[in-house]
Write a protein that holds these residues in place. Structure first.
Motif, mmCIF file in Angstrom:
data_model
loop_
_atom_site.group_PDB
_atom_site.id
_atom_site.type_symbol
_atom_site.label_atom_id
_atom_site.label_comp_id
_atom_site.label_asym_id
_atom_site.label_seq_id
_atom_site.Cartn_x
_atom_site.Cartn_y
_atom_site.Cartn_z
ATOM 1 N N PHE A 168 0.816 -1.220 0.000
ATOM 2 C CA PHE A 168 0.000 0.000 0.000
ATOM 3 C C PHE A 168 0.850 1.271 0.000
ATOM 4 O O PHE A 168 0.344 2.358 -0.220
ATOM 5 C CB PHE A 168 -0.975 -0.005 1.184
ATOM 6 C CG PHE A 168 -2.182 -0.851 0.923
ATOM 7 C CD1 PHE A 168 -3.352 -0.284 0.457
ATOM 8 C CD2 PHE A 168 -2.138 -2.226 1.105
ATOM 9 C CE1 PHE A 168 -4.462 -1.065 0.183
ATOM 10 C CE2 PHE A 168 -3.247 -3.009 0.829
ATOM 11 C CZ PHE A 168 -4.410 -2.435 0.369
ATOM 12 N N LEU B 20 -8.196 -6.817 -0.210
ATOM 13 C CA LEU B 20 -7.070 -5.886 -0.329
ATOM 14 C C LEU B 20 -7.103 -5.133 -1.658
ATOM 15 O O LEU B 20 -6.812 -3.931 -1.711
ATOM 16 C CB LEU B 20 -5.748 -6.642 -0.172
ATOM 17 C CG LEU B 20 -5.501 -7.207 1.232
ATOM 18 C CD1 LEU B 20 -4.181 -7.975 1.275
ATOM 19 C CD2 LEU B 20 -5.492 -6.105 2.288
ATOM 20 N N LYS C 291 -3.828 1.714 4.108
ATOM 21 C CA LYS C 291 -2.778 0.851 4.644
ATOM 22 C C LYS C 291 -3.153 0.332 6.030
ATOM 23 O O LYS C 291 -2.981 -0.853 6.334
ATOM 24 C CB LYS C 291 -1.450 1.613 4.701
ATOM 25 C CG LYS C 291 -0.283 0.717 5.066
ATOM 26 C CD LYS C 291 1.037 1.465 5.012
ATOM 27 C CE LYS C 291 2.190 0.555 5.424
ATOM 28 N NZ LYS C 291 3.485 1.249 5.398
ATOM 29 N N ALA D 46 -5.705 -2.258 5.672
ATOM 30 C CA ALA D 46 -5.085 -3.484 5.172
ATOM 31 C C ALA D 46 -4.416 -4.233 6.322
ATOM 32 O O ALA D 46 -4.541 -5.457 6.449
ATOM 33 C CB ALA D 46 -4.065 -3.152 4.089
#
Lengths: 207, 207
Positions: free
Chosen positions: A93, A157, A181, A184
């Motif tokens: 990311f 994702l 991020k 994630a």
DNA sequence: CGGAAGGTAGACAGGTCTGTCTATCTCGTG
DNA sequence: CACGAGATAGACAGACCTGTCTACCTTCCG
């Protein structure tokens, strides 16, 4: 071996693709005329049409460049996060964050291209192929990381990634990348399980 | 005003906007010519230009329709999930699932529009405004749900939503919506607190 | 009746787009 | 040298796109 063993010439076709990349990405595909690309790349019209019989051919070549560039950034960001697959899933990311911060960022070239072409067209199909290949790669990494359901995790994702690409093109705020991020991280953590993150080990080959 | 109390006409302008909605969404904005909209909506050219002095004016009106429709579906899906704000945050993803399944689904009209217009243009700005308003609404619900960081949670959820809209337009598989909803569930659960879906959002037992 | 508002039909202008075609020039190789 | 491959410059055709304009017609309302 017979005759054309000449190495790739640094001209003509490459200049066209390079110019197309810049203009298509910045202004959109339909908004960019062939004439402009020809003028800016400094080739003759006949030369252009020899390499790319139709505009669609050029668009596909453009998307190949986008594919290569974006996949490269994704892989690089993942590798930079360390050897553990679970860390790589989060680290990729960073590619999003870097992209958003770049001057002239306009989101994902593929999503933009698909938005202005009909489903079923060559351009649209190329976009689907790209997204599929990215997701397959993420899936592999997720599997290495020991995810319980690599398919679902990779889907989640890439959803986050696409969302970041799409909305990052709008507000251009790097917040999106940061939140993506962090999200994630949470999803990977939950999906990999409370057990230790996949130990470093094999490094997955890149496609 | 003299006496024009005969206001509600079900015609002309509405027909134009309705036709524009259908064509713009299905084929893209640049790909749809004014002439076609005029022909299909059955109005005269002069009438068209009386209501919409330029194509951009029509595009903005089109986006207003998209805004209304999508926001409505989002709110409806959220409400259908029950009274608890935390449930609503997850439930709104049903709107995504429904949209993906619809025939002729082509993703988010706003994202598509932004993809083919220059940043800073009226159309682009309208898109940003829409995305901002959706996020603000989600943020409010997240706050009601007792999220620790409503800004981050709303950002994460809209990221997921935009990702689903963008990629759903490509593979058109409802998997995306399912995974998006599950991911949302995980993120909401983590953000609201360890009390996993404990009915009303007031019960924030976060230590 | 008369007039204003707004709709209809369609020609037209000026620009841009993709793609074709001719005619010339350059250069590497046999 | 000769020749052919490939580049260059640019005119051109045909389609399409946005936006303007003229001319006529309907309807409502005082």
């Amino acid at each position: 071996m017979s005759s054309t063993s000449k190495v790739p010439p640094p001209s003509a076709r490459d200049r066209i693709v390079q110019t197309a990349f810049r203009l298509f990405y910045a202004h959109g595909i339909r908004a960019t005329g062939i004439d402009l690309i020809i003028a800016e790349s400094g080739v003759a019209k006949a030369t252009f049409y020899k390499h790319f019989p139709s505009k669609d051919d050029l668009v596909v070549a453009y998307l190949d460049v986008v594919d290569e560039a974006w996949s490269g950034q994704l892989h690089a960001a993942a590798e930079a996060a360390g050897p553990a697959p679970a860390d790589q899933l989060v680290g990729l990311f960073d590619a999003l964050g870097n992209a958003c911060r770049r001057e002239g960022y306009r989101g994902c070239g593929f999503i933009n291209a698909a938005a202005e072409t009909a489903p079923g067209s060559r351009v649209h199909d190329r976009t689907v192929a790209h997204k599929t290949s990215v997701r397959a790669w993420v899936r592999d990494v997720a599997e290495d990381a020991g995810a319980k359901d690599p398919d679902a995790l990779s889907r989640a994702l890439t959803l986050l990634l696409d969302g970041g690409l799409a909305s990052g093109a709008l507000d251009a705020s790097p917040d999106a990348a940061v939140v993506a991020k962090a999200s994630a991280q949470a999803l990977v953590g939950a999906a990999v399980g409370p057990t230790r993150r996949g130990a470093a080990g094999k490094t997955r080959g890149r496609a």
